[in-house]
Scaffold this active site. Structure first.
Site, PDB file in Angstrom:
ATOM      1  N   GLU A 160       0.797  -1.237   0.000  1.00  0.00           N
ATOM      2  CA  GLU A 160       0.000   0.000   0.000  1.00  0.00           C
ATOM      3  C   GLU A 160       0.829   1.286   0.000  1.00  0.00           C
ATOM      4  O   GLU A 160       0.574   2.198   0.777  1.00  0.00           O
ATOM      5  CB  GLU A 160      -0.940  -0.001   1.220  1.00  0.00           C
ATOM      6  CG  GLU A 160      -1.817  -1.230   1.281  1.00  0.00           C
ATOM      7  CD  GLU A 160      -2.730  -1.279   2.507  1.00  0.00           C
ATOM      8  OE1 GLU A 160      -2.560  -0.432   3.401  1.00  0.00           O
ATOM      9  OE2 GLU A 160      -3.586  -2.158   2.574  1.00  0.00           O
ATOM     10  N   GLU A 191      -6.203 -10.774  -0.719  1.00  0.00           N
ATOM     11  CA  GLU A 191      -6.966 -10.466   0.498  1.00  0.00           C
ATOM     12  C   GLU A 191      -8.467 -10.411   0.210  1.00  0.00           C
ATOM     13  O   GLU A 191      -9.186  -9.558   0.736  1.00  0.00           O
ATOM     14  CB  GLU A 191      -6.489  -9.133   1.101  1.00  0.00           C
ATOM     15  CG  GLU A 191      -4.989  -9.082   1.339  1.00  0.00           C
ATOM     16  CD  GLU A 191      -4.525  -7.860   2.115  1.00  0.00           C
ATOM     17  OE1 GLU A 191      -5.344  -7.218   2.788  1.00  0.00           O
ATOM     18  OE2 GLU A 191      -3.322  -7.555   2.042  1.00  0.00           O
TER      19      GLU A 191
HETATM   20  C1  GLA Z   1      -4.666  -4.384   4.683  1.00  0.00           C
HETATM   21  C2  GLA Z   1      -3.372  -5.120   4.930  1.00  0.00           C
HETATM   22  C3  GLA Z   1      -3.594  -6.407   5.659  1.00  0.00           C
HETATM   23  C4  GLA Z   1      -4.553  -6.234   6.804  1.00  0.00           C
HETATM   24  C5  GLA Z   1      -5.838  -5.651   6.305  1.00  0.00           C
HETATM   25  C6  GLA Z   1      -6.848  -5.472   7.397  1.00  0.00           C
HETATM   26  O1  GLA Z   1      -5.366  -4.829   3.604  1.00  0.00           O
HETATM   27  O2  GLA Z   1      -2.674  -5.412   3.751  1.00  0.00           O
HETATM   28  O3  GLA Z   1      -2.365  -6.853   6.128  1.00  0.00           O
HETATM   29  O4  GLA Z   1      -3.985  -5.440   7.797  1.00  0.00           O
HETATM   30  O5  GLA Z   1      -5.547  -4.394   5.762  1.00  0.00           O
HETATM   31  O6  GLA Z   1      -6.869  -6.467   8.326  1.00  0.00           O
END
Ligand code: GLA
Length: 333
Positions: free
Chosen positions: A132, A240
């Site tokens: 990010e 994710e």
């Molecule tokens: C982001 C991060 C993850 C996690 C999520 C929320 O997407 O990449 O590692 O912390 O937020 O749990």
């Protein structure tokens, strides 16, 4: 429901993963062993949890994650050391609480990566080295304003990738980010990937976080994004995945009432996404959900605390949601 599992049905396409933690093993081990063949540590390999203070390392939870994957023959995606979150502020500070010098921060980054590489570099297959790093605002420059950027300058990303490759040469290295299917964010991500490649960063994959909502996904955007990232010659992972039942812009409490129609939209979106992932399985190697089942999801706490969400593939009681049958059957055709 057939006896077929997700991981088996998708063997010829890609790995099926979940983010989890040792605290979840008692509840989720059975489901993980049945339907998944890849895991990611939710927090255990981020900078802060692994190295909470200058003289303190906390390997146990990360070791337990690795042991679980090893015992069960699973692929391992290591996750997110260089991030604006998940990092205890000591790393960025000198002994007086001021910003560390660029040299000191580089030294700490290098030390952390060397320790990581020596301990886990022979086992983990994939590593989200940077997480990010992009500013969401289309009007702002590409890079998010973080302590990494402030102290080390724009080169910190390429530097981190180079050190990661050196300490863990067998591990495939990823950049990982969210909202990646949205055109404005996609264009910024492409700019960053181009910059990293121009600088000679050994980036090998892009992690499409895919924290989605039933309200904000156009499936054609998902395809266009996959094509754009694949054009850089990178391997792609969905890292994710979850599908919130709430509009991400709506932070109201008490939560909006959930209707059958919302669950139907979620089911259809999951089915459509897996169709797309299969269509692009020549570039996609892994599809990981952020959590295992609805009894534990970060979306109960974000963007507001106190709203129960149901974003995953399995119900809170660990039964598969009915649409999994379709996702499996279509893969077996
Ligand atoms: C982001 C991060 C993850 C996690 C999520 C929320 O997407 O990449 O590692 O912390 O937020 O749990």
């Amino acid at each position: 429901m057939s006896e077929m599992t997700l991981a088996k049905a998708y063997e010829k396409y890609f790995k099926i993963g979940a983010a989890t933690s040792p605290a979840e093993f008692p509840a989720h081990a059975k489901l993980l062993k049945t339907h998944f063949n890849s895991i990611s540590p939710e927090n255990q390999m981020k900078f802060g949890p692994l190295h909470p203070a200058k003289d303190q390392w906390n390997f146990l939870p990360a070791d337990q994650m690795v042991a679980f994957a090893r015992e069960n023959g699973m692929v391992f995606r290591a996750h997110a050391p260089v991030w604006h979150g998940g990092t205890n502020p000591w790393i960025w500070q000198d002994d007086h609480g001021n910003n560390a010098s660029p040299e000191l921060l580089l030294e700490r980054l290098t030390e952390q990566f060397e320790v990581f590489g020596a301990r886990y570099g022979d086992f983990v297959q994939y590593w989200d080295v940077i997480n990010e790093a992009i500013d969401d605002d289309p009007a702002k420059p590409v890079l998010r304003d973080t302590k990494w950027l402030e102290i080390m300058g724009e080169g910190y990303l390429t530097t981190a990738f180079k050190i990661a490759k050196k300490v863990a040469p067998k591990v495939q290295l990823f950049y990982n980010d969210y909202n990646e299917w949205l055109p404005e964010k996609r264009d910024k991500i492409c700019k960053l990937i181009q910059k990293l490649q121009d600088e000679g960063a050994p980036i090998e994959g892009f992690g499409m976080q895919s924290h989605m909502s039933i309200y904000n996904v156009d499936i054609d955007d998902v395809k266009r994004a996959i094509e754009a990232y694949a054009a850089f010659g990178l391997r792609l992972h969905v890292t994710e995945l979850d599908i919130s039942l709430y509009d991400p812009k709506d932070r109201s409490l008490p939560a909006p009432i959930l209707t059958d129609e919302m669950f139907e939209r979620q089911a259809q979106l999951y089915i459509d996404l897996f169709r797309v992932y299969r269509e692009y399985s020549d570039v996609i190697d892994n599809v990981t959900t952020w959590g295992v089942a609805d009894d534990y999801t970060w979306l109960n706490y974000w963007p507001v605390q106190g709203r129960t969400n149901y974003p995953l593939l399995f119900y809170a009681d660990h039964y598969p949601k009915p649409f999994i049958e379709t996702i499996i059957e279509e893969a077996l055709k």
